[in-house]
Design a protein around this motif. Structure first.
Motif, PDB file in Angstrom:
ATOM      1  N   CYS A 156      38.855  40.498  44.633  1.00  0.00           N
ATOM      2  CA  CYS A 156      38.309  39.549  43.653  1.00  0.00           C
ATOM      3  C   CYS A 156      36.844  39.840  43.365  1.00  0.00           C
ATOM      4  O   CYS A 156      36.411  39.794  42.206  1.00  0.00           O
ATOM      5  CB  CYS A 156      38.477  38.114  44.149  1.00  0.00           C
ATOM      6  SG  CYS A 156      40.181  37.571  44.208  1.00  0.00           S
ATOM      7  N   LYS A 157      36.075  40.133  44.402  1.00  0.00           N
ATOM      8  CA  LYS A 157      34.658  40.446  44.218  1.00  0.00           C
ATOM      9  C   LYS A 157      34.505  41.687  43.341  1.00  0.00           C
ATOM     10  O   LYS A 157      33.673  41.709  42.429  1.00  0.00           O
ATOM     11  CB  LYS A 157      33.989  40.660  45.567  1.00  0.00           C
ATOM     12  CG  LYS A 157      32.517  40.933  45.470  1.00  0.00           C
ATOM     13  CD  LYS A 157      31.881  41.098  46.833  1.00  0.00           C
ATOM     14  CE  LYS A 157      30.404  41.438  46.660  1.00  0.00           C
ATOM     15  NZ  LYS A 157      29.784  41.819  47.905  1.00  0.00           N
ATOM     16  N   ASN A 158      35.286  42.705  43.604  1.00  0.00           N
ATOM     17  CA  ASN A 158      35.230  43.935  42.809  1.00  0.00           C
ATOM     18  C   ASN A 158      35.592  43.662  41.347  1.00  0.00           C
ATOM     19  O   ASN A 158      34.923  44.152  40.432  1.00  0.00           O
ATOM     20  CB  ASN A 158      36.167  44.993  43.407  1.00  0.00           C
ATOM     21  CG  ASN A 158      36.130  46.294  42.639  1.00  0.00           C
ATOM     22  OD1 ASN A 158      35.051  46.797  42.316  1.00  0.00           O
ATOM     23  ND2 ASN A 158      37.283  46.833  42.326  1.00  0.00           N
ATOM     24  N   LEU A 159      36.642  42.884  41.122  1.00  0.00           N
ATOM     25  CA  LEU A 159      37.046  42.559  39.748  1.00  0.00           C
ATOM     26  C   LEU A 159      35.974  41.743  39.027  1.00  0.00           C
ATOM     27  O   LEU A 159      35.698  41.987  37.842  1.00  0.00           O
ATOM     28  CB  LEU A 159      38.377  41.810  39.745  1.00  0.00           C
ATOM     29  CG  LEU A 159      39.598  42.631  40.146  1.00  0.00           C
ATOM     30  CD1 LEU A 159      40.811  41.728  40.322  1.00  0.00           C
ATOM     31  CD2 LEU A 159      39.881  43.714  39.120  1.00  0.00           C
ATOM     32  N   ALA A 160      35.368  40.789  39.729  1.00  0.00           N
ATOM     33  CA  ALA A 160      34.323  39.964  39.119  1.00  0.00           C
ATOM     34  C   ALA A 160      33.123  40.820  38.718  1.00  0.00           C
ATOM     35  O   ALA A 160      32.549  40.632  37.638  1.00  0.00           O
ATOM     36  CB  ALA A 160      33.900  38.861  40.081  1.00  0.00           C
ATOM     37  N   GLU A 161      32.760  41.772  39.572  1.00  0.00           N
ATOM     38  CA  GLU A 161      31.635  42.660  39.250  1.00  0.00           C
ATOM     39  C   GLU A 161      31.995  43.605  38.113  1.00  0.00           C
ATOM     40  O   GLU A 161      31.198  43.821  37.198  1.00  0.00           O
ATOM     41  CB  GLU A 161      31.226  43.456  40.489  1.00  0.00           C
ATOM     42  CG  GLU A 161      30.584  42.611  41.556  1.00  0.00           C
ATOM     43  CD  GLU A 161      30.366  43.360  42.868  1.00  0.00           C
ATOM     44  OE1 GLU A 161      30.747  44.547  42.974  1.00  0.00           O
ATOM     45  OE2 GLU A 161      29.826  42.734  43.787  1.00  0.00           O
ATOM     46  N   THR A 162      33.187  44.185  38.158  1.00  0.00           N
ATOM     47  CA  THR A 162      33.613  45.149  37.148  1.00  0.00           C
ATOM     48  C   THR A 162      33.694  44.530  35.757  1.00  0.00           C
ATOM     49  O   THR A 162      33.284  45.137  34.770  1.00  0.00           O
ATOM     50  CB  THR A 162      34.985  45.749  37.524  1.00  0.00           C
ATOM     51  OG1 THR A 162      34.874  46.389  38.799  1.00  0.00           O
ATOM     52  CG2 THR A 162      35.461  46.748  36.487  1.00  0.00           C
ATOM     53  N   TYR A 163      34.212  43.302  35.679  1.00  0.00           N
ATOM     54  CA  TYR A 163      34.444  42.667  34.383  1.00  0.00           C
ATOM     55  C   TYR A 163      33.440  41.570  34.056  1.00  0.00           C
ATOM     56  O   TYR A 163      33.624  40.849  33.077  1.00  0.00           O
ATOM     57  CB  TYR A 163      35.877  42.126  34.319  1.00  0.00           C
ATOM     58  CG  TYR A 163      36.878  43.257  34.361  1.00  0.00           C
ATOM     59  CD1 TYR A 163      37.161  44.001  33.219  1.00  0.00           C
ATOM     60  CD2 TYR A 163      37.508  43.617  35.550  1.00  0.00           C
ATOM     61  CE1 TYR A 163      38.045  45.065  33.251  1.00  0.00           C
ATOM     62  CE2 TYR A 163      38.406  44.681  35.595  1.00  0.00           C
ATOM     63  CZ  TYR A 163      38.663  45.397  34.447  1.00  0.00           C
ATOM     64  OH  TYR A 163      39.536  46.451  34.491  1.00  0.00           O
ATOM     65  N   ALA A 164      32.388  41.450  34.862  1.00  0.00           N
ATOM     66  CA  ALA A 164      31.345  40.434  34.640  1.00  0.00           C
ATOM     67  C   ALA A 164      31.965  39.070  34.363  1.00  0.00           C
ATOM     68  O   ALA A 164      31.642  38.396  33.391  1.00  0.00           O
ATOM     69  CB  ALA A 164      30.410  40.862  33.512  1.00  0.00           C
ATOM     70  N   ALA A 165      32.884  38.684  35.243  1.00  0.00           N
ATOM     71  CA  ALA A 165      33.599  37.422  35.095  1.00  0.00           C
ATOM     72  C   ALA A 165      33.273  36.523  36.283  1.00  0.00           C
ATOM     73  O   ALA A 165      32.887  37.009  37.348  1.00  0.00           O
ATOM     74  CB  ALA A 165      35.097  37.686  35.025  1.00  0.00           C
ATOM     75  N   PRO A 166      33.447  35.202  36.117  1.00  0.00           N
ATOM     76  CA  PRO A 166      33.167  34.284  37.214  1.00  0.00           C
ATOM     77  C   PRO A 166      34.118  34.532  38.397  1.00  0.00           C
ATOM     78  O   PRO A 166      35.343  34.584  38.219  1.00  0.00           O
ATOM     79  CB  PRO A 166      33.405  32.896  36.617  1.00  0.00           C
ATOM     80  CG  PRO A 166      33.460  33.092  35.139  1.00  0.00           C
ATOM     81  CD  PRO A 166      33.838  34.514  34.898  1.00  0.00           C
ATOM     82  N   LEU A 167      33.552  34.663  39.583  1.00  0.00           N
ATOM     83  CA  LEU A 167      34.333  34.947  40.778  1.00  0.00           C
ATOM     84  C   LEU A 167      35.377  33.869  41.045  1.00  0.00           C
ATOM     85  O   LEU A 167      36.511  34.195  41.409  1.00  0.00           O
ATOM     86  CB  LEU A 167      33.417  35.102  41.998  1.00  0.00           C
ATOM     87  CG  LEU A 167      34.102  35.397  43.324  1.00  0.00           C
ATOM     88  CD1 LEU A 167      34.920  36.681  43.253  1.00  0.00           C
ATOM     89  CD2 LEU A 167      33.082  35.473  44.443  1.00  0.00           C
ATOM     90  N   ASP A 168      35.046  32.596  40.837  1.00  0.00           N
ATOM     91  CA  ASP A 168      36.016  31.533  41.124  1.00  0.00           C
ATOM     92  C   ASP A 168      37.239  31.620  40.212  1.00  0.00           C
ATOM     93  O   ASP A 168      38.366  31.398  40.653  1.00  0.00           O
ATOM     94  CB  ASP A 168      35.369  30.150  41.058  1.00  0.00           C
ATOM     95  CG  ASP A 168      34.757  29.829  39.705  1.00  0.00           C
ATOM     96  OD1 ASP A 168      34.409  30.754  38.956  1.00  0.00           O
ATOM     97  OD2 ASP A 168      34.621  28.618  39.408  1.00  0.00           O
ATOM     98  N   GLN A 169      37.047  31.987  38.958  1.00  0.00           N
ATOM     99  CA  GLN A 169      38.184  32.125  38.036  1.00  0.00           C
ATOM    100  C   GLN A 169      39.027  33.342  38.398  1.00  0.00           C
ATOM    101  O   GLN A 169      40.257  33.280  38.402  1.00  0.00           O
ATOM    102  CB  GLN A 169      37.694  32.246  36.581  1.00  0.00           C
ATOM    103  CG  GLN A 169      38.818  32.303  35.583  1.00  0.00           C
ATOM    104  CD  GLN A 169      39.672  31.048  35.567  1.00  0.00           C
ATOM    105  OE1 GLN A 169      39.149  29.951  35.521  1.00  0.00           O
ATOM    106  NE2 GLN A 169      40.982  31.202  35.629  1.00  0.00           N
ATOM    107  N   ILE A 170      38.363  34.450  38.720  1.00  0.00           N
ATOM    108  CA  ILE A 170      39.080  35.656  39.151  1.00  0.00           C
ATOM    109  C   ILE A 170      39.899  35.349  40.400  1.00  0.00           C
ATOM    110  O   ILE A 170      41.077  35.721  40.497  1.00  0.00           O
ATOM    111  CB  ILE A 170      38.089  36.810  39.441  1.00  0.00           C
ATOM    112  CG1 ILE A 170      37.378  37.260  38.182  1.00  0.00           C
ATOM    113  CG2 ILE A 170      38.775  37.969  40.145  1.00  0.00           C
ATOM    114  CD1 ILE A 170      38.154  38.161  37.279  1.00  0.00           C
ATOM    115  N   ALA A 171      39.295  34.670  41.365  1.00  0.00           N
ATOM    116  CA  ALA A 171      39.984  34.354  42.624  1.00  0.00           C
ATOM    117  C   ALA A 171      41.189  33.453  42.376  1.00  0.00           C
ATOM    118  O   ALA A 171      42.263  33.680  42.939  1.00  0.00           O
ATOM    119  CB  ALA A 171      39.016  33.707  43.605  1.00  0.00           C
ATOM    120  N   THR A 172      41.040  32.464  41.525  1.00  0.00           N
ATOM    121  CA  THR A 172      42.145  31.547  41.225  1.00  0.00           C
ATOM    122  C   THR A 172      43.316  32.305  40.602  1.00  0.00           C
ATOM    123  O   THR A 172      44.460  32.167  41.034  1.00  0.00           O
ATOM    124  CB  THR A 172      41.669  30.430  40.268  1.00  0.00           C
ATOM    125  OG1 THR A 172      40.628  29.698  40.901  1.00  0.00           O
ATOM    126  CG2 THR A 172      42.805  29.496  39.906  1.00  0.00           C
TER     127      THR A 172
END
Length: 92
Positions: free
Chosen positions: A56-72
């Protein structure tokens, strides 16, 4: 499934590019799931070594997206696939 779990595709399950449909599918015993773009991106991150939190952390950094939304979204997908026995996880 929790953030500490390390998800992986079990034996007999794999990602496969379907030439007819022009997209990736998740193949399991006697079933195939057509994957949307987001599912493809998440499943491509599975290496059997990184935890859900690390993915999730990697995806949030890669796509500049909120970590909580990515994690959910990631946990929802992985939990659904685990319930369908197309994904397994081990606790680290």
């Amino acid at each position: 499934m929790t953030g500490n779990d390390v998800p992986f595709l079990p034996r007999g399950v794999r990602l496969h590019y379907d030439k007819v449909r022009g997209t990736n599918v998740l193949l399991g015993p006697e079933r195939a799931l057509i994957l949307d773009d987001i599912s493809n991106i998440i499943l491509a991150q599975l290496d059997g070594e990184r935890s859900v939190d690390a993915i999730c952390k990697n995806l949030a950094e890669t796509y500049a997206a909120p970590l909580d939304q990515i994690a959910t979204d990631t946990l929802a997908l992985l939990t659904d696939l685990a319930n369908k026995r197309l994904l397994e996880a081990r606790c680290d």
